[in-house]
Design a protein around this motif. Structure first.
Motif, short mmCIF file in Angstrom:
data_model
loop_
_atom_site.label_atom_id
_atom_site.label_comp_id
_atom_site.label_asym_id
_atom_site.label_seq_id
_atom_site.Cartn_x
_atom_site.Cartn_y
_atom_site.Cartn_z
N ASP A 144 -0.63 -25.49 33.63
CA ASP A 144 -0.59 -24.02 33.84
C ASP A 144 0.98 -24.02 34.47
O ASP A 144 1.14 -24.27 35.65
N HIS A 222 1.98 -8.94 32.74
CA HIS A 222 0.90 -10.34 32.44
C HIS A 222 0.48 -10.35 31.23
O HIS A 222 -0.18 -11.15 31.00
N LYS A 227 -2.75 -13.17 29.90
CA LYS A 227 -2.19 -14.70 30.02
C LYS A 227 -0.87 -14.82 30.42
O LYS A 227 -0.36 -16.03 30.22
N GLY A 228 -0.21 -13.95 31.04
CA GLY A 228 1.06 -13.93 31.70
C GLY A 228 2.23 -14.12 30.75
O GLY A 228 2.13 -13.86 29.44
N ASN A 236 -0.52 -16.57 34.37
CA ASN A 236 -1.76 -16.29 33.65
C ASN A 236 -2.66 -16.07 34.58
O ASN A 236 -3.20 -16.75 35.48
N ASP A 239 -7.09 -17.60 33.52
CA ASP A 239 -7.78 -19.19 33.71
C ASP A 239 -8.23 -19.06 35.29
O ASP A 239 -8.06 -18.06 35.90
#
Length: 289
Positions: A144, A222, A227-228, A236, A239
């Motif tokens: 991440d 985002h 998901k960023g 993100n 998650d």
């Protein structure tokens, strides 16, 4: 007269020392000759060692010994030899790209080892000795990445830092304080939607309204799918990995008064070679892309 007062053990016929414990007497047997000679030899050895090597402490220094031995001098020679051995590898790292370093097994191994040492000195204070991070400090072992996990992206982040005022190439992003734009209910609804992406919010009925609020206020950074966006440093949200806190209240707190982390630019402090070694080490932890 004294001899008559000495006690002699009836069974062995040996004089005792005169010591007695609970009726038990100690025999006065002489030490074996071999033991006595060994003891004398150790004394002679100790005297010879004290003359030959530095050993006797004085006011400001110790005696130097007739052999002129110095452990500090030996360490200095070993360090010089180590630096000489590393010189060739450092030159290769300086002249090679990150991809070339990673593609060369021997050079990569050297860079990982050197990068790990540099990490423990300069980075472990925030990211932890195992690079697992903590609240507000990213875990570098997972996949991440806020700013990207490729070697070049990791290098850019380490070299120029994040929101570091002294570097024009530093990573910069800023989340607005939505406490000045949204009502408390609207932030609760948005938080419910964000939490619903990975779990179950406390009030599921708020999710639909929150989804629309997210699309209107948050998706530009985002992403529509939450998901960023690494180019903007937007994490993100879809998650289960959280940087500043987990749960609806943590999301609301971040929306109301965002926390913006700062990381120094390490290139001016450590130099290009060390930053490359750090990059290769961080990339090798398992989460690098």
């Amino acid at each position: 007269m004294a001899d008559k007062n000495k006690h002699v053990d009836e069974i062995s016929g040996v004089e005792t020392t005169g010591h007695e414990w609970d009726g038990i007497r100690e025999l006065n047997n002489p030490m074996p000759r071999w033991w006595v000679y060994t003891f004398y030899a150790t004394i002679i050895w100790a005297i010879g060692y004290a003359i030959a090597y530095p050993s006797i402490p004085l006011v400001r220094e110790a005696t130097k010994g007739v052999l002129g031995f110095s452990s500090r001098a030996e360490v200095a020679v070993e360090l010089a030899n180590a630096k000489a051995a590393q010189a060739g590898q450092l030159e290769k790292i300086a002249s090679s790209s990150l991809q070339e370093i990673i593609a060369d097994p021997q050079l990569q191994q050297f860079a990982v080892a050197a990068g790990e040492s540099a990490f423990k000195v300069n980075c472990a204070q925030c990211h932890g000795s195992g690079a697992a991070g903590s609240k507000g400090f990213p875990n570098l072992n997972d996949d991440d990445w806020i700013w990207g996990g490729s070697p070049d992206e990791i290098y850019q982040t380490i070299a120029h830092g994040i929101r570091y005022a002294g570097d024009d190439e530093t990573r910069v992003s800023e989340m607005p304080a939505f406490g000045d734009m949204l009502t408390t209910d609207e932030m609760r609804q948005t938080a419910a939607y964000v939490v619903s992406l990975t779990g179950t919010p406390s009030a599921p009925e708020l999710v639909d309204k929150g989804k629309q609020l997210f699309a209107d206020n948050c998706a530009s950074c985002h992403g529509v799918d939450a998901k960023g966006n690494r180019e903007m440093g937007a994490p993100n949200l879809a998650d289960a990995i959280w940087l500043t806190g987990e749960g609806e209240q943590a999301v609301i707190n971040q929306m109301k008064a965002p926390k913006h982390g700062v990381m120094p630019a390490w290139l001016p402090r450590l130099g290009d070679e060390t930053v490359k070694q750090l990059t290769v080490f961080v990339h090798s932890l398992g989460g690098g892309e």
